[in-house]
Design a protein around this motif. Sequence first.
Motif, PDB file in Angstrom:
ATOM      1  N   UNK A  84       0.627  -1.345  -0.120  1.00 34.26           N
ATOM      2  CA  UNK A  84       0.108   0.004  -0.020  1.00 34.26           C
ATOM      3  C   UNK A  84       0.937   1.088  -0.282  1.00 34.26           C
ATOM      4  N   UNK A  85       0.543   2.276  -0.678  1.00 32.99           N
ATOM      5  CA  UNK A  85       1.319   3.353  -0.798  1.00 32.99           C
ATOM      6  C   UNK A  85       1.092   4.191   0.392  1.00 32.99           C
ATOM      7  N   UNK A  86       0.156   4.000   1.150  1.00 38.49           N
ATOM      8  CA  UNK A  86      -0.278   4.801   2.336  1.00 38.49           C
ATOM      9  C   UNK A  86       0.997   4.509   3.401  1.00 38.49           C
ATOM     10  N   UNK A  87       1.684   5.542   3.663  1.00 38.90           N
ATOM     11  CA  UNK A  87       2.885   5.313   4.586  1.00 38.90           C
ATOM     12  C   UNK A  87       2.505   6.591   5.718  1.00 38.90           C
ATOM     13  N   UNK A 119      10.808   6.408  11.614  1.00 37.98           N
ATOM     14  CA  UNK A 119      10.190   5.163  11.188  1.00 37.98           C
ATOM     15  C   UNK A 119       9.573   5.422   9.534  1.00 37.98           C
ATOM     16  N   UNK A 120       9.439   4.304   9.147  1.00 33.89           N
ATOM     17  CA  UNK A 120       8.786   4.265   7.567  1.00 33.89           C
ATOM     18  C   UNK A 120       7.817   2.975   7.775  1.00 33.89           C
ATOM     19  N   UNK A 121       6.666   3.302   7.684  1.00 34.11           N
ATOM     20  CA  UNK A 121       5.716   2.263   7.901  1.00 34.11           C
ATOM     21  C   UNK A 121       4.943   1.992   6.384  1.00 34.11           C
ATOM     22  N   UNK A 122       4.920   0.655   6.056  1.00 35.09           N
ATOM     23  CA  UNK A 122       4.142   0.583   4.726  1.00 35.09           C
ATOM     24  C   UNK A 122       3.337  -0.633   4.805  1.00 35.09           C
ATOM     25  N   UNK A 123       2.154  -0.548   4.771  1.00 34.02           N
ATOM     26  CA  UNK A 123       1.100  -1.573   4.655  1.00 34.02           C
ATOM     27  C   UNK A 123       0.981  -2.481   3.757  1.00 34.02           C
ATOM     28  N   UNK A 132      -4.872  -1.021  10.352  1.00 37.18           N
ATOM     29  CA  UNK A 132      -4.575  -2.160   9.872  1.00 37.18           C
ATOM     30  C   UNK A 132      -5.943  -3.041  10.121  1.00 37.18           C
ATOM     31  N   UNK A 133      -5.978  -4.139   9.228  1.00 35.59           N
ATOM     32  CA  UNK A 133      -7.129  -5.120   9.411  1.00 35.59           C
ATOM     33  C   UNK A 133      -6.702  -6.356   9.158  1.00 35.59           C
ATOM     34  N   UNK A 134      -7.482  -7.438   9.750  1.00 29.22           N
ATOM     35  CA  UNK A 134      -7.017  -8.785   9.877  1.00 29.22           C
ATOM     36  C   UNK A 134      -6.371  -9.315   8.415  1.00 29.22           C
ATOM     37  N   UNK A 135      -5.292  -9.508   8.458  1.00 27.90           N
ATOM     38  CA  UNK A 135      -4.493 -10.285   7.440  1.00 27.90           C
ATOM     39  C   UNK A 135      -3.354  -9.150   6.865  1.00 27.90           C
ATOM     40  N   UNK A 136      -3.470  -8.044   7.412  1.00 30.38           N
ATOM     41  CA  UNK A 136      -2.583  -7.092   6.724  1.00 30.38           C
ATOM     42  C   UNK A 136      -1.291  -7.329   7.447  1.00 30.38           C
ATOM     43  N   UNK A 137      -0.123  -7.128   6.822  1.00 28.41           N
ATOM     44  CA  UNK A 137       1.156  -6.876   7.272  1.00 28.41           C
ATOM     45  C   UNK A 137       1.549  -5.580   7.236  1.00 28.41           C
ATOM     46  N   UNK A 138       2.619  -5.079   8.010  1.00 30.82           N
ATOM     47  CA  UNK A 138       3.112  -3.834   8.141  1.00 30.82           C
ATOM     48  C   UNK A 138       4.776  -4.188   8.121  1.00 30.82           C
ATOM     49  N   UNK A 139       5.295  -3.339   7.066  1.00 31.02           N
ATOM     50  CA  UNK A 139       6.625  -3.312   6.921  1.00 31.02           C
ATOM     51  C   UNK A 139       7.285  -2.065   7.700  1.00 31.02           C
ATOM     52  N   UNK A 140       8.288  -2.347   8.481  1.00 28.57           N
ATOM     53  CA  UNK A 140       8.594  -1.085   9.532  1.00 28.57           C
ATOM     54  C   UNK A 140      10.281  -0.988   9.318  1.00 28.57           C
ATOM     55  N   UNK A 141      10.593   0.248   8.697  1.00 28.10           N
ATOM     56  CA  UNK A 141      11.966   0.398   8.675  1.00 28.10           C
ATOM     57  C   UNK A 141      12.547   1.782   9.424  1.00 28.10           C
TER      58      UNK A 141
END
Length: 245
Positions: free
Chosen positions: A3-6, A12-16, A214-223
């Motif tokens: 997801x482009x929503x960050x 921190x950089x959070x990418x769904x 965040x919803x069920x099944x979502x992942x979140x990349x955290x850098x």
Amino acid sequence: MFDHTKQQSDTLRLTRRPAADRGRANFGWLKSVHSFSFGQYYDESHMGFGNLRVINDDLVAGGMGFGEHPHRNAEIFSYVMGGALEHKDSMGNGSVVSAGGVQYMSAGSGVTHSEFNPSKTDEMRFLQVWLLPEVENTKPAYDTINLSTADKDGQLKLFLSRDGRDGSMKSQADASVYAATLDGGQTITTILKEGRKGWLQVADGTLHVNGLDLLKGDGLAIEGAGTLTFDQGENAEFLFFDLAL
């Protein structure tokens, strides 16, 4: 796709990674959803994240399962969400892990195992996760841990780590893996340090991470590095990975 929503906090950089964008497989007896490339699902932009290689959300029909098959040089754990998981392996281990439990196998130099749903009628759901070891061809190992409701309630419960601290299972991967549940007014905060990266996988329910929904099944990349705040949970259950770069 990601997801482009960050959201940014400190550095921190959070990418769904939206649940709907994951790979899917349906074999009748097995319904599986893949956060990263696995089996017949291949996406060169989602080959893993750091030393996290596989997150599969598996639903197994009653009386069915995975027959004996080999693994090498992978740190594999199964986080049981519903039902029970029966395991047998070439090391002589045999166990049944029920919901709330985790089984872990360090495949090392090579091991074969099988995993089955021991119920003839009820479905079984688990998250299967693979991490890459720091050193290859080590001696295979197996362990289990049971996490109580209280262990995870409104807090991060460490259950797998490189050094086995705080009663966690010891892994060959440079990763600390936590489970938590979050509901109502509960809030959890943690700090991701410089030189690490994080991943959050929502197993159930919904929550916010630094204001990102965040919803069920979502992942979140955290850098990057900084403070993470988990709140506004609604029947949320999630895994949090503190990973090597």
